[in-house]
Scaffold this active site. Structure first.
Site, mmCIF file in Angstrom:
data_model
loop_
_atom_site.group_PDB
_atom_site.id
_atom_site.type_symbol
_atom_site.label_atom_id
_atom_site.label_comp_id
_atom_site.label_asym_id
_atom_site.label_seq_id
_atom_site.Cartn_x
_atom_site.Cartn_y
_atom_site.Cartn_z
ATOM 1 N N ASP A 29 0.829 -0.900 -0.018
ATOM 2 C CA ASP A 29 -0.094 0.007 0.129
ATOM 3 C C ASP A 29 0.820 1.205 -0.238
ATOM 4 O O ASP A 29 1.886 1.268 0.897
ATOM 5 C CB ASP A 29 -0.780 -0.004 1.354
ATOM 6 N N ILE A 30 0.564 2.138 -0.771
ATOM 7 C CA ILE A 30 1.490 3.288 -0.992
ATOM 8 C C ILE A 30 1.324 4.343 0.233
ATOM 9 O O ILE A 30 1.950 5.261 0.398
ATOM 10 C CB ILE A 30 1.481 4.095 -2.306
ATOM 11 N N GLU A 88 -13.143 1.402 -0.931
ATOM 12 C CA GLU A 88 -12.473 2.640 -1.632
ATOM 13 C C GLU A 88 -12.281 1.999 -3.116
ATOM 14 O O GLU A 88 -12.360 2.802 -4.058
ATOM 15 C CB GLU A 88 -11.300 2.856 -0.943
ATOM 16 N N HIS A 93 -9.964 -7.516 -1.810
ATOM 17 C CA HIS A 93 -8.515 -7.265 -1.663
ATOM 18 C C HIS A 93 -8.467 -7.499 0.121
ATOM 19 O O HIS A 93 -9.424 -7.283 0.731
ATOM 20 C CB HIS A 93 -7.827 -6.145 -1.862
ATOM 21 N N HIS A 95 -6.006 -6.793 3.400
ATOM 22 C CA HIS A 95 -4.987 -5.865 3.906
ATOM 23 C C HIS A 95 -4.163 -6.666 4.864
ATOM 24 O O HIS A 95 -4.848 -7.380 5.826
ATOM 25 C CB HIS A 95 -5.511 -4.420 4.732
#
Length: 131
Positions: A29-30, A88, A93, A95
């Site tokens: 994650d950026i 979002e 996905h 995390h």
């Protein structure tokens, strides 16, 4: 039209790849909540994790487990936290977040802004432990 995560998995958008196979892709994650915060996605476009077929979901969890084990070695922590939010980006996905305490999983706190070289080094460290 492909969503942003599909474009990342296809290499159309740059990412800090941690692990990949034919079905799944893991990348940093950026804007992480903690250094090493990784996203695991299916390459197949599906919006909601629980819309996946049972066998595909099982394989994704096993893939995520392998990523989590590498993440824990790369970023020593008490546990690797798991979260499924998915509001979002309309692409399933998971995390994975290295945790010392539960507050490390607070997605409401201000996100980190690591430099590209920090992200690349983190991804390389995780990749080095991926089996």
């Amino acid at each position: 039209m492909a969503d942003i995560f599909s474009k990342i998995a296809a290499g159309e958008i740059p990412s800090y790849k941690v692990a990949a196979n034919d079905e799944f892709y893991a990348f940093l994650d950026i804007n992480p909540v903690a250094m090493g915060h990784t996203l695991v996605i299916p390459r197949r476009e599906v919006d909601y994790l629980f819309d996946m077929e049972d066998d595909e979901l099982a394989r994704m969890i096993v893939f995520a487990k392998r990523v989590a084990k590498a993440l824990k070695k790369a970023f020593p922590c008490r546990k690797v936290g798991v979260a499924v939010l998915g509001l979002e980006v309309a692409h399933a996905h998971i995390h994975l977040v290295p945790m010392q305490s539960e507050k490390d999983m607070d997605f409401r706190k201000e996100k980190l802004s690591p430099k590209p070289e920090e992200l690349e080094a983190a991804a390389a460290r995780i990749r080095s432990f991926f089996e």
